[in-house]
Structures are given as structure tokens and as C-alpha cells.
Design a protein around this motif. Structure first.
Motif, PDB file in Angstrom:
ATOM      1  N   THR A  55       0.849  -1.189   0.000  1.00  0.00           N
ATOM      2  CA  THR A  55       0.000   0.000   0.000  1.00  0.00           C
ATOM      3  C   THR A  55       0.885   1.238   0.000  1.00  0.00           C
ATOM      4  N   PHE A  56       0.599   2.155  -0.914  1.00  0.00           N
ATOM      5  CA  PHE A  56       1.302   3.438  -1.005  1.00  0.00           C
ATOM      6  C   PHE A  56       0.319   4.523  -0.598  1.00  0.00           C
ATOM      7  N   THR A  57       0.679   5.314   0.400  1.00  0.00           N
ATOM      8  CA  THR A  57      -0.182   6.394   0.874  1.00  0.00           C
ATOM      9  C   THR A  57       0.576   7.704   0.721  1.00  0.00           C
ATOM     10  N   ALA A  58       0.002   8.637  -0.032  1.00  0.00           N
ATOM     11  CA  ALA A  58       0.669   9.912  -0.294  1.00  0.00           C
ATOM     12  C   ALA A  58      -0.123  11.058   0.310  1.00  0.00           C
ATOM     13  N   SER A  59       0.621  12.079   0.782  1.00  0.00           N
ATOM     14  CA  SER A  59      -0.029  13.288   1.285  1.00  0.00           C
ATOM     15  C   SER A  59       0.828  14.494   0.923  1.00  0.00           C
ATOM     16  N   VAL A  60       0.152  15.565   0.539  1.00  0.00           N
ATOM     17  CA  VAL A  60       0.848  16.820   0.285  1.00  0.00           C
ATOM     18  C   VAL A  60       1.170  17.407   1.655  1.00  0.00           C
ATOM     19  N   ASN A  61       2.471  17.561   1.923  1.00  0.00           N
ATOM     20  CA  ASN A  61       2.919  18.029   3.239  1.00  0.00           C
ATOM     21  C   ASN A  61       3.052  19.541   3.318  1.00  0.00           C
ATOM     22  N   ALA A  62       3.478  20.163   2.229  1.00  0.00           N
ATOM     23  CA  ALA A  62       3.672  21.617   2.210  1.00  0.00           C
ATOM     24  C   ALA A  62       3.569  22.101   0.773  1.00  0.00           C
ATOM     25  N   VAL A  63       3.186  23.366   0.634  1.00  0.00           N
ATOM     26  CA  VAL A  63       3.034  23.987  -0.679  1.00  0.00           C
ATOM     27  C   VAL A  63       3.791  25.307  -0.672  1.00  0.00           C
ATOM     28  N   TRP A  64       4.509  25.556  -1.772  1.00  0.00           N
ATOM     29  CA  TRP A  64       5.162  26.846  -1.965  1.00  0.00           C
ATOM     30  C   TRP A  64       4.497  27.503  -3.167  1.00  0.00           C
ATOM     31  N   ARG A  65       5.166  28.339  -3.904  1.00  0.00           N
ATOM     32  CA  ARG A  65       4.495  29.055  -4.990  1.00  0.00           C
ATOM     33  C   ARG A  65       4.058  28.104  -6.105  1.00  0.00           C
ATOM     34  N   THR A  66       5.008  27.336  -6.671  1.00  0.00           N
ATOM     35  CA  THR A  66       4.679  26.436  -7.786  1.00  0.00           C
ATOM     36  C   THR A  66       4.994  24.980  -7.464  1.00  0.00           C
ATOM     37  N   VAL A  95       6.368  19.860  -9.105  1.00  0.00           N
ATOM     38  CA  VAL A  95       6.106  21.202  -9.616  1.00  0.00           C
ATOM     39  C   VAL A  95       4.891  21.149 -10.533  1.00  0.00           C
ATOM     40  N   ALA A  96       3.946  22.065 -10.301  1.00  0.00           N
ATOM     41  CA  ALA A  96       2.757  22.161 -11.143  1.00  0.00           C
ATOM     42  C   ALA A  96       3.104  22.927 -12.414  1.00  0.00           C
ATOM     43  N   LEU A  97       2.485  22.525 -13.523  1.00  0.00           N
ATOM     44  CA  LEU A  97       2.755  23.157 -14.815  1.00  0.00           C
ATOM     45  C   LEU A  97       1.469  23.698 -15.429  1.00  0.00           C
ATOM     46  N   ASP A  98       1.616  24.822 -16.154  1.00  0.00           N
ATOM     47  CA  ASP A  98       0.469  25.351 -16.893  1.00  0.00           C
ATOM     48  C   ASP A  98       0.361  24.617 -18.227  1.00  0.00           C
ATOM     49  N   ASP A  99      -0.564  25.061 -19.066  1.00  0.00           N
ATOM     50  CA  ASP A  99      -0.794  24.384 -20.343  1.00  0.00           C
ATOM     51  C   ASP A  99       0.375  24.494 -21.299  1.00  0.00           C
ATOM     52  N   ASP A 100       1.267  25.460 -21.060  1.00  0.00           N
ATOM     53  CA  ASP A 100       2.452  25.630 -21.906  1.00  0.00           C
ATOM     54  C   ASP A 100       3.686  24.957 -21.319  1.00  0.00           C
ATOM     55  N   GLY A 101       3.512  24.248 -20.202  1.00  0.00           N
ATOM     56  CA  GLY A 101       4.628  23.527 -19.597  1.00  0.00           C
ATOM     57  C   GLY A 101       5.505  24.382 -18.698  1.00  0.00           C
ATOM     58  N   ARG A 102       5.031  25.561 -18.321  1.00  0.00           N
ATOM     59  CA  ARG A 102       5.777  26.435 -17.404  1.00  0.00           C
ATOM     60  C   ARG A 102       5.243  26.260 -15.992  1.00  0.00           C
ATOM     61  N   ALA A 104       3.430  26.684 -12.645  1.00  0.00           N
ATOM     62  CA  ALA A 104       2.170  27.381 -12.366  1.00  0.00           C
ATOM     63  C   ALA A 104       1.927  27.425 -10.861  1.00  0.00           C
ATOM     64  N   GLU A 105       1.246  28.454 -10.424  1.00  0.00           N
ATOM     65  CA  GLU A 105       0.967  28.593  -8.995  1.00  0.00           C
ATOM     66  C   GLU A 105       0.080  27.458  -8.502  1.00  0.00           C
ATOM     67  N   VAL A 106       0.332  27.103  -7.241  1.00  0.00           N
ATOM     68  CA  VAL A 106      -0.369  25.997  -6.596  1.00  0.00           C
ATOM     69  C   VAL A 106      -1.268  26.573  -5.496  1.00  0.00           C
ATOM     70  N   PRO A 107      -2.484  26.059  -5.339  1.00  0.00           N
ATOM     71  CA  PRO A 107      -3.334  26.540  -4.246  1.00  0.00           C
ATOM     72  C   PRO A 107      -2.664  26.294  -2.894  1.00  0.00           C
ATOM     73  N   PRO A 108      -2.912  27.153  -1.924  1.00  0.00           N
ATOM     74  CA  PRO A 108      -2.300  26.958  -0.598  1.00  0.00           C
ATOM     75  C   PRO A 108      -2.804  25.679   0.060  1.00  0.00           C
ATOM     76  N   LEU A 109      -2.017  25.213   0.994  1.00  0.00           N
ATOM     77  CA  LEU A 109      -2.370  24.022   1.759  1.00  0.00           C
ATOM     78  C   LEU A 109      -2.978  24.470   3.081  1.00  0.00           C
ATOM     79  N   GLU A 110      -4.055  23.840   3.465  1.00  0.00           N
ATOM     80  CA  GLU A 110      -4.688  24.142   4.746  1.00  0.00           C
ATOM     81  C   GLU A 110      -4.348  23.032   5.734  1.00  0.00           C
ATOM     82  N   ALA A 111      -3.287  23.253   6.501  1.00  0.00           N
ATOM     83  CA  ALA A 111      -2.879  22.287   7.520  1.00  0.00           C
ATOM     84  C   ALA A 111      -3.680  22.586   8.781  1.00  0.00           C
ATOM     85  N   VAL A 112      -4.682  21.766   9.045  1.00  0.00           N
ATOM     86  CA  VAL A 112      -5.598  22.028  10.147  1.00  0.00           C
ATOM     87  C   VAL A 112      -5.234  21.223  11.391  1.00  0.00           C
ATOM     88  N   SER A 113      -5.097  19.927  11.224  1.00  0.00           N
ATOM     89  CA  SER A 113      -4.852  19.068  12.386  1.00  0.00           C
ATOM     90  C   SER A 113      -3.410  19.221  12.871  1.00  0.00           C
TER      91      SER A 113
END
Length: 144
Positions: A55-66, A95-102, A104-113
Motif C-alpha cells: 500500500t502506497f499512501t501519499a499526502s501533500v505536506n507543504a506547498v510553496w508558490r509552484t 512542480v505544477a505546470l500550466d498548459d504551456d509547460g511552465r 504554475a501557482e499551486v493553491p495553498p495548503l490548509e494544515a488544520v490538524s
């Protein structure tokens, strides 16, 4: 092809699957195409035997600009006994990419718990260490 003659899954196979799972988590968070920028750490704690359920379990731990750090936990289970072992941990930067492969900004992460906040703090520490190491290596090259 994914196992050796001793009956263990190749580490490279586990790494590839960690990369794929991290990519899926990053796509889900960013809603964009992503690429792997790096693997900060891949820890092999115990071998995975052929015929175990993995079993592989993934979680986004932190987000920066892209970019974002995705942690992946790998567990192997002996199906007849029901025993589960934590076999691997990996941290990947995606790294997130836009439609041109550059990038792209990533939505912020809401670390609640408390658990999410701890994961984010640890990801920030790993990033600071990566950047400090990069800066140190680059400064050593500029003098040669």
C-alpha cells in the motif's frame, strides 16, 4: 522483472511507484499536470517480499508558490497473517505546470490538524536544508 532472485521487490520499482503516487497526490491538490523536481529522501527500512500486498499512501505536506512536497508511506502486508510493516518512506518535490509547460501557482495548503501542521513544519525544514545545501555547493563552484 520487478523482483530479484532472493524474492524481494527491487528498490527501483518501489521508487517508481512512490513517484507515481506522489504525482497523483500533487495533481489532485493542484488540479494541474505536475513533474517531479526531486526526491529529497527515500528510506528503505525493510524489504518487500514477493506476494505481499503493498500500500502506497501519499499526502501533500507543504506547498510553496509552484511546488509542493509530497510524502509517501509504503506498507507491506502478509495477506495470510494480516501483519503490516512500514517498509519505506519517501519525500518528493513536485512542480505544477500550466498548459504551456511552465511552472504554475499551486493553491495553498490548509494544515488544520496537529498531524498536518507537524508534517508541514518538517517539510519546511527539509526545504530549508535543500536550499542551504544548494547554496553552499554553488558558492563552492563559483570560486573554482
Amino acid at each position: 522483472m520487478d523482483a530479484n532472485s532472493a524474492g524481494y521487490v527491487h528498490g527501483g520499482t518501489v521508487m517508481k511507484l512512490c513517484d507515481e503516487v506522489a504525482g497523483l497526490a500533487a495533481i489532485k491538490h493542484s488540479r494541474r499536470r505536475v513533474v517531479t523536481a526531486g526526491m529529497d529522501r527515500m528510506t528503505f527500512m525493510e524489504p518487500i517480499h514477493v506476494a505481499e500486498l503493498v500500500t502506497f499512501t501519499a499526502s501533500v505536506n507543504a506547498v510553496w508558490r509552484t511546488s509542493m512536497e509530497v510524502g509517501v508511506r509504503v506498507d507491506a502486508e502478509q495477506p495470510r497473517e494480516g501483519t503490516v510493516r512500514h517498509t519505506n518512506t519517501a519525500y518528493l518535490t513536485m512542480v505544477a505546470l500550466d498548459d504551456d509547460g511552465r511552472p504554475a501557482e499551486v493553491p495553498p495548503l490548509e494544515a488544520v490538524s496537529e498531524h498536518e501542521q507537524r508534517r508541514e513544519r518538517e517539510a519546511q525544514t527539509r526545504r530549508r536544508n535543500r536550499l542551504a545545501e544548494r547554496d553552499e555547493l554553488q558558492s563552492g563552484r563559483s570560486g573554482s
